[in-house]
Motif scaffolding. Sequence first.
Motif, PDB file in Angstrom:
ATOM      1  N   GLN A  28      52.348  38.238  32.321  1.00 52.73           N
ATOM      2  CA  GLN A  28      52.213  38.620  33.725  1.00 52.73           C
ATOM      3  C   GLN A  28      50.860  38.239  34.311  1.00 52.73           C
ATOM      4  OE1 GLN A  28      54.314  42.816  32.938  1.00 52.73           O
ATOM      5  NE2 GLN A  28      53.891  42.490  35.107  1.00 52.73           N
ATOM      6  N   LEU A  29      49.971  37.740  33.489  1.00 56.61           N
ATOM      7  CA  LEU A  29      48.660  37.302  33.955  1.00 56.61           C
ATOM      8  C   LEU A  29      48.605  35.780  33.917  1.00 56.61           C
ATOM      9  CD1 LEU A  29      46.277  39.881  32.296  1.00 56.61           C
ATOM     10  CD2 LEU A  29      46.363  39.358  34.719  1.00 56.61           C
ATOM     11  N   LEU A  30      48.456  35.168  35.085  1.00 52.83           N
ATOM     12  CA  LEU A  30      48.448  33.710  35.213  1.00 52.83           C
ATOM     13  C   LEU A  30      47.059  33.263  35.673  1.00 52.83           C
ATOM     14  CD1 LEU A  30      51.861  33.340  37.087  1.00 52.83           C
ATOM     15  CD2 LEU A  30      51.466  33.403  34.611  1.00 52.83           C
ATOM     16  N   LEU A  31      46.460  32.346  34.927  1.00 47.87           N
ATOM     17  CA  LEU A  31      45.111  31.865  35.244  1.00 47.87           C
ATOM     18  C   LEU A  31      45.151  30.370  35.522  1.00 47.87           C
ATOM     19  CD1 LEU A  31      43.174  33.578  32.296  1.00 47.87           C
ATOM     20  CD2 LEU A  31      43.599  34.524  34.555  1.00 47.87           C
ATOM     21  N   ASP A  32      44.455  29.937  36.577  1.00 46.00           N
ATOM     22  CA  ASP A  32      44.305  28.516  36.848  1.00 46.00           C
ATOM     23  C   ASP A  32      43.106  28.283  37.754  1.00 46.00           C
ATOM     24  OD1 ASP A  32      45.505  29.650  39.083  1.00 46.00           O
ATOM     25  OD2 ASP A  32      46.605  27.837  39.610  1.00 46.00           O
ATOM     26  N   ILE A  33      42.591  27.046  37.703  1.00 47.70           N
ATOM     27  CA  ILE A  33      41.469  26.644  38.549  1.00 47.70           C
ATOM     28  C   ILE A  33      42.029  25.948  39.779  1.00 47.70           C
ATOM     29  CG2 ILE A  33      39.402  25.230  38.741  1.00 47.70           C
ATOM     30  CD1 ILE A  33      38.948  27.516  36.898  1.00 47.70           C
ATOM     31  N   THR A  34      41.643  26.424  40.958  1.00 48.24           N
ATOM     32  CA  THR A  34      42.078  25.860  42.232  1.00 48.24           C
ATOM     33  C   THR A  34      40.860  25.308  42.969  1.00 48.24           C
ATOM     34  OG1 THR A  34      41.777  27.852  43.583  1.00 48.24           O
ATOM     35  CG2 THR A  34      43.820  27.693  42.282  1.00 48.24           C
ATOM     36  N   PRO A  35      41.059  24.591  44.083  1.00 46.50           N
ATOM     37  CA  PRO A  35      39.898  24.126  44.859  1.00 46.50           C
ATOM     38  C   PRO A  35      39.004  25.259  45.357  1.00 46.50           C
ATOM     39  CG  PRO A  35      41.872  22.928  45.501  1.00 46.50           C
ATOM     40  CD  PRO A  35      42.327  24.014  44.582  1.00 46.50           C
ATOM     41  N   GLU A  36      39.546  26.485  45.430  1.00 47.49           N
ATOM     42  CA  GLU A  36      38.753  27.626  45.901  1.00 47.49           C
ATOM     43  C   GLU A  36      38.013  28.332  44.770  1.00 47.49           C
ATOM     44  OE1 GLU A  36      42.078  27.328  46.776  1.00 47.49           O
ATOM     45  OE2 GLU A  36      41.529  26.336  48.655  1.00 47.49           O
ATOM     46  N   GLY A  37      38.455  28.115  43.528  1.00 51.47           N
ATOM     47  CA  GLY A  37      37.808  28.799  42.414  1.00 51.47           C
ATOM     48  C   GLY A  37      38.814  29.172  41.344  1.00 51.47           C
TER      49      GLY A  37
ATOM     50  N   MET B 185      33.653  46.498  38.684  1.00 52.97           N
ATOM     51  CA  MET B 185      33.255  45.423  39.583  1.00 52.97           C
ATOM     52  C   MET B 185      32.519  45.999  40.781  1.00 52.97           C
ATOM     53  SD  MET B 185      35.591  42.502  41.469  1.00 52.97           S
ATOM     54  CE  MET B 185      35.989  43.535  42.891  1.00 52.97           C
ATOM     55  N   GLU B 186      31.397  45.404  41.132  1.00 57.16           N
ATOM     56  CA  GLU B 186      30.623  45.886  42.275  1.00 57.16           C
ATOM     57  C   GLU B 186      31.414  45.684  43.561  1.00 57.16           C
ATOM     58  OE1 GLU B 186      26.864  43.979  42.265  1.00 57.16           O
ATOM     59  OE2 GLU B 186      26.288  44.731  40.280  1.00 57.16           O
ATOM     60  N   SER B 187      31.379  46.694  44.429  1.00 55.12           N
ATOM     61  CA  SER B 187      32.201  46.654  45.641  1.00 55.12           C
ATOM     62  C   SER B 187      31.782  45.553  46.600  1.00 55.12           C
ATOM     63  CB  SER B 187      32.140  48.009  46.359  1.00 55.12           C
ATOM     64  OG  SER B 187      30.799  48.342  46.699  1.00 55.12           O
ATOM     65  N   ASP B 188      30.486  45.180  46.602  1.00 52.24           N
ATOM     66  CA  ASP B 188      30.032  44.145  47.539  1.00 52.24           C
ATOM     67  C   ASP B 188      30.404  42.734  47.099  1.00 52.24           C
ATOM     68  OD1 ASP B 188      28.324  43.915  45.418  1.00 52.24           O
ATOM     69  OD2 ASP B 188      26.477  44.161  46.571  1.00 52.24           O
ATOM     70  N   LYS B 189      31.067  42.598  45.942  1.00 55.67           N
ATOM     71  CA  LYS B 189      31.542  41.286  45.518  1.00 55.67           C
ATOM     72  C   LYS B 189      32.828  40.904  46.234  1.00 55.67           C
ATOM     73  CE  LYS B 189      31.437  40.186  41.159  1.00 55.67           C
ATOM     74  NZ  LYS B 189      30.461  39.080  41.150  1.00 55.67           N
ATOM     75  N   VAL B 190      33.469  41.869  46.892  1.00 57.56           N
ATOM     76  CA  VAL B 190      34.730  41.598  47.576  1.00 57.56           C
ATOM     77  C   VAL B 190      34.435  40.924  48.914  1.00 57.56           C
ATOM     78  CG1 VAL B 190      36.840  42.588  48.527  1.00 57.56           C
ATOM     79  CG2 VAL B 190      35.810  43.582  46.467  1.00 57.56           C
ATOM     80  N   GLY B 191      34.950  39.711  49.076  1.00 57.21           N
ATOM     81  CA  GLY B 191      34.730  38.982  50.320  1.00 57.21           C
ATOM     82  C   GLY B 191      35.834  39.180  51.342  1.00 57.21           C
ATOM     83  N   ARG B 192      37.067  39.360  50.870  1.00 57.41           N
ATOM     84  CA  ARG B 192      38.183  39.505  51.805  1.00 57.41           C
ATOM     85  C   ARG B 192      39.375  40.125  51.080  1.00 57.41           C
ATOM     86  NH1 ARG B 192      39.211  34.446  55.514  1.00 57.41           N
ATOM     87  NH2 ARG B 192      37.284  35.292  56.376  1.00 57.41           N
TER      88      ARG B 192
ATOM     89  N   ALA C 195      33.920  27.541  48.619  1.00 58.68           N
ATOM     90  CA  ALA C 195      34.926  28.411  49.232  1.00 58.68           C
ATOM     91  C   ALA C 195      34.279  29.627  49.878  1.00 58.68           C
ATOM     92  CB  ALA C 195      35.948  28.849  48.184  1.00 58.68           C
ATOM     93  N   GLU C 196      33.244  30.162  49.234  1.00 61.91           N
ATOM     94  CA  GLU C 196      32.546  31.313  49.801  1.00 61.91           C
ATOM     95  C   GLU C 196      31.865  30.950  51.112  1.00 61.91           C
ATOM     96  OE1 GLU C 196      28.846  34.315  48.693  1.00 61.91           O
ATOM     97  OE2 GLU C 196      29.953  33.305  47.084  1.00 61.91           O
ATOM     98  N   ASP C 197      31.197  29.785  51.142  1.00 59.30           N
ATOM     99  CA  ASP C 197      30.544  29.348  52.383  1.00 59.30           C
ATOM    100  C   ASP C 197      31.571  29.143  53.498  1.00 59.30           C
ATOM    101  OD1 ASP C 197      28.127  29.417  51.135  1.00 59.30           O
ATOM    102  OD2 ASP C 197      28.018  27.269  50.740  1.00 59.30           O
ATOM    103  N   ALA C 198      32.731  28.563  53.148  1.00 54.85           N
ATOM    104  CA  ALA C 198      33.779  28.344  54.151  1.00 54.85           C
ATOM    105  C   ALA C 198      34.301  29.670  54.687  1.00 54.85           C
ATOM    106  CB  ALA C 198      34.919  27.525  53.550  1.00 54.85           C
ATOM    107  N   MET C 199      34.452  30.660  53.796  1.00 52.24           N
ATOM    108  CA  MET C 199      34.920  31.969  54.225  1.00 52.24           C
ATOM    109  C   MET C 199      33.918  32.632  55.169  1.00 52.24           C
ATOM    110  SD  MET C 199      35.388  35.455  52.007  1.00 52.24           S
ATOM    111  CE  MET C 199      33.586  35.574  51.999  1.00 52.24           C
ATOM    112  N   LEU C 200      32.648  32.584  54.803  1.00 51.28           N
ATOM    113  CA  LEU C 200      31.616  33.189  55.642  1.00 51.28           C
ATOM    114  C   LEU C 200      31.516  32.486  56.995  1.00 51.28           C
ATOM    115  CD1 LEU C 200      28.831  33.765  52.954  1.00 51.28           C
ATOM    116  CD2 LEU C 200      30.367  35.469  53.944  1.00 51.28           C
TER     117      LEU C 200
END
Length: 284
Positions: free
Chosen positions: A135-144, A225-232, A264-269
């Motif tokens: 049930q846990l699927l891992l992959d690398i995408t252009p966003e991370g 996990m620190e709460s301020d790590k959540v971007g969206r 991806a983080e810069d694009a989100m911000l």
Amino acid sequence: MAAEDKKQPIVIKRVVKKSGHHGGAWKIAFADFAIAMMAFFLLLWILGMTDDRQKAAISEYFQNPSAAMGISPTPPYPTEGDGASPSIIDFEGAIDMDRAEETAREQDEARLESLMEVLEEALDKSQALEPFKDQLLLDITPEGLRIQIVDRENRPMFDLGSDSLRDYSQAILAELGSIINEVPNRVTITGHTDARPFPRTNYTNWELSADRANAARRALVTGGMESDKVGRVTGLASTVLFNKDDPADPINRRISIIVMNKEAEDAMLESTAVEYEGGEASPL
């Protein structure tokens, strides 16, 4: 003798004109001024082309040019030779921005690949995660690095039609939260549902997917996990199906966590800044 006495002597007068203060010294002064202005505008152009991280690195270089003293507030950059000066500034004084950005990207990719290896190892060794490897699927995408936790038949993450996590789902997210917190990257959390219509009035799959994404966020934070790590945190209902051939497939019900790379983080911000640019909205 009479003829010779009649000849008049020829007198040649040479007049020397003095220029006073009108020499060529002003040309040298003007050339110095033009060079200074060119250097000033070049400096303004360079400052306009650099971001905050690069400016911080430049400031650190001039405040502390020795690589053995102090710690730069930005990620380390490569050095050349055995000197102490960083290679942010080359021999001609120009900033090697492309090289610095490429190094940062490589470090970011290596960090996410390492995190993926840690998660895969945890799936093999953790008693909490091992039963849910399928049930846990891992992959690398252009966003991370993308971590997807999907529903399986007879093993859902949430109670039916609810945002209440099952006990094993809480354990999975708590374990993930502690591991994700080891990297500085920020994350996005997205909830997805299948295409079956929700039976309640005034409550649709949109609300359900968003509520489940928020429930996953709380579980990750509880796990360390620190709460301020959540971007969206978003809910996409059934708009992005995992199994497009069967919209009702339980695997479409899932939580997607993306550990974002810097790009991806810069694009989100940037998109967030554009969205809220212009001040307060006018009342309807």
